[in-house]
Design a protein around this motif. Structure first.
Motif, PDB file in Angstrom:
ATOM      1  N   MET A   1     104.874  94.111  -5.755  1.00 54.03           N
ATOM      2  CA  MET A   1     104.310  95.420  -6.073  1.00 54.03           C
ATOM      3  C   MET A   1     102.835  95.245  -6.453  1.00 54.03           C
ATOM      4  N   THR A   2     101.978  96.061  -5.848  1.00 50.68           N
ATOM      5  CA  THR A   2     100.557  96.014  -6.163  1.00 50.68           C
ATOM      6  C   THR A   2     100.244  97.024  -7.270  1.00 50.68           C
ATOM      7  N   ILE A   3      99.588  96.536  -8.313  1.00 48.55           N
ATOM      8  CA  ILE A   3      99.216  97.395  -9.436  1.00 48.55           C
ATOM      9  C   ILE A   3      97.795  97.892  -9.201  1.00 48.55           C
ATOM     10  N   LYS A   4      97.590  99.194  -9.172  1.00 51.49           N
ATOM     11  CA  LYS A   4      96.260  99.753  -8.913  1.00 51.49           C
ATOM     12  C   LYS A   4      95.722 100.410 -10.176  1.00 51.49           C
ATOM     13  N   ILE A   5      95.066  99.588 -11.016  1.00 52.17           N
ATOM     14  CA  ILE A   5      94.472 100.125 -12.247  1.00 52.17           C
ATOM     15  C   ILE A   5      93.012  99.705 -12.355  1.00 52.17           C
ATOM     16  N   GLY A   6      92.431  99.299 -11.249  1.00 46.40           N
ATOM     17  CA  GLY A   6      91.012  98.965 -11.247  1.00 46.40           C
ATOM     18  C   GLY A   6      90.697  97.523 -11.618  1.00 46.40           C
ATOM     19  N   LEU A   7      91.719  96.682 -11.752  1.00 43.35           N
ATOM     20  CA  LEU A   7      91.494  95.264 -12.047  1.00 43.35           C
ATOM     21  C   LEU A   7      91.686  94.446 -10.780  1.00 43.35           C
ATOM     22  N   SER A   8      90.835  93.418 -10.623  1.00 46.84           N
ATOM     23  CA  SER A   8      91.020  92.505  -9.502  1.00 46.84           C
ATOM     24  C   SER A   8      92.280  91.673  -9.756  1.00 46.84           C
ATOM     25  N   LYS A   9      92.751  90.965  -8.734  1.00 46.53           N
ATOM     26  CA  LYS A   9      93.941  90.117  -8.890  1.00 46.53           C
ATOM     27  C   LYS A   9      93.701  89.086  -9.992  1.00 46.53           C
ATOM     28  N   LYS A  10      92.486  88.512 -10.000  1.00 50.53           N
ATOM     29  CA  LYS A  10      92.149  87.500 -10.995  1.00 50.53           C
ATOM     30  C   LYS A  10      92.148  88.097 -12.415  1.00 50.53           C
ATOM     31  N   GLU A  11      91.565  89.299 -12.545  1.00 52.35           N
ATOM     32  CA  GLU A  11      91.535  89.968 -13.862  1.00 52.35           C
ATOM     33  C   GLU A  11      92.944  90.322 -14.322  1.00 52.35           C
ATOM     34  N   LEU A  12      93.771  90.738 -13.376  1.00 53.70           N
ATOM     35  CA  LEU A  12      95.157  91.094 -13.691  1.00 53.70           C
ATOM     36  C   LEU A  12      95.915  89.862 -14.200  1.00 53.70           C
ATOM     37  N   GLU A  13      95.734  88.740 -13.509  1.00 56.94           N
ATOM     38  CA  GLU A  13      96.409  87.502 -13.917  1.00 56.94           C
ATOM     39  C   GLU A  13      95.938  87.052 -15.298  1.00 56.94           C
ATOM     40  N   LYS A  14      94.634  87.193 -15.560  1.00 58.60           N
ATOM     41  CA  LYS A  14      94.100  86.801 -16.871  1.00 58.60           C
ATOM     42  C   LYS A  14      94.655  87.719 -17.971  1.00 58.60           C
ATOM     43  N   ARG A  69     104.239  96.134 -21.480  1.00 56.65           N
ATOM     44  CA  ARG A  69     102.941  96.209 -20.812  1.00 56.65           C
ATOM     45  C   ARG A  69     102.821  95.098 -19.770  1.00 56.65           C
ATOM     46  N   ILE A  70     103.289  93.910 -20.127  1.00 56.07           N
ATOM     47  CA  ILE A  70     103.273  92.786 -19.177  1.00 56.07           C
ATOM     48  C   ILE A  70     104.099  93.153 -17.939  1.00 56.07           C
ATOM     49  N   SER A  71     105.249  93.750 -18.155  1.00 57.57           N
ATOM     50  CA  SER A  71     106.099  94.166 -17.032  1.00 57.57           C
ATOM     51  C   SER A  71     105.390  95.205 -16.175  1.00 57.57           C
ATOM     52  N   LYS A  72     104.695  96.137 -16.831  1.00 53.40           N
ATOM     53  CA  LYS A  72     103.985  97.195 -16.081  1.00 53.40           C
ATOM     54  C   LYS A  72     102.831  96.624 -15.268  1.00 53.40           C
ATOM     55  N   LEU A  73     102.321  95.458 -15.693  1.00 49.73           N
ATOM     56  CA  LEU A  73     101.238  94.813 -14.941  1.00 49.73           C
ATOM     57  C   LEU A  73     101.787  93.991 -13.770  1.00 49.73           C
ATOM     58  N   GLY A  74     103.102  94.029 -13.600  1.00 44.94           N
ATOM     59  CA  GLY A  74     103.707  93.424 -12.422  1.00 44.94           C
ATOM     60  C   GLY A  74     104.236  92.021 -12.622  1.00 44.94           C
TER      61      GLY A  74
END
Ligand SMILES: [Fe+2]
Length: 106
Positions: A1-14, A69-74
Motif C-alpha cells: 500500500m502506498t501512503i500519500k501524505i507528502g513524504l518521500s519513501k526515504k522520509e516515510l521509512e525514517k 500511527r506506525i500502522s497507518k504509515l504502512g
C-alpha cells in the motif's frame, strides 16, 4: 500500500524508524511505571502509588497512538518485549529502589 501524505519513501521509512524507537521507549517507561506502582513503599506510598498509576495510564494511551500511527504509515508495529528491548534507548529498571531513586529514575 502506498501512503500519500507528502513524504518521500526515504522520509516515510525514517519516520517509521523514529516512531518505533518512541514506541519502544514508551513501553519500557510503561513497565517501569507499573513496577514502581506495585513496589513503592514508605511515607508517601499512596501519593506515589496514585501518581505512577496516572502516569502509566497516560503512557498506555500514548503507546496505542504511536503504534497505530506506525500502522497507518504502512508498516507493522513492533509488539514483543524482545523487539521493544532491541529498539529502546532507555534502560530497564532492574532493582527495587527507594521512593527517591524511583523519582530520580523517572
Ligand atoms: Fe494498581
Amino acid at each position: 500500500m502506498t501512503i500519500k501524505i507528502g513524504l518521500s519513501k526515504k522520509e516515510l521509512e525514517k519516520s517509521i524508524k523514529n516512531l518505533t524507537v518512541v514506541l519502544a521507549n514508551e513501553m519500557v517507561l510503561y513497565v517501569k511505571l507499573r513496577k514502581f506502582h506495585w513496589n513503592v513503599s514508605g511515607n508517601s506510598f499512596m501519593e506515589l502509588h496514585k501518581l505512577f498509576e496516572s502516569q502509566y495510564t497516560e503512557t498506555e494511551h500514548n503507546i496505542d497512538e504511536v503504534a497505530e500511527r506506525i500502522s497507518k504509515l504502512g508498516s507493522k508495529s513492533i509488539g514483543s518485549m524482545k523487539e521493544f528491548l532491541e529498539h529502546t534507548t532507555l534502560k530497564e529498571s532492574d532493582s527495587y529502589e527507594s521512593q527517591k531513586a524511583m523519582l530520580e529514575e523517572l
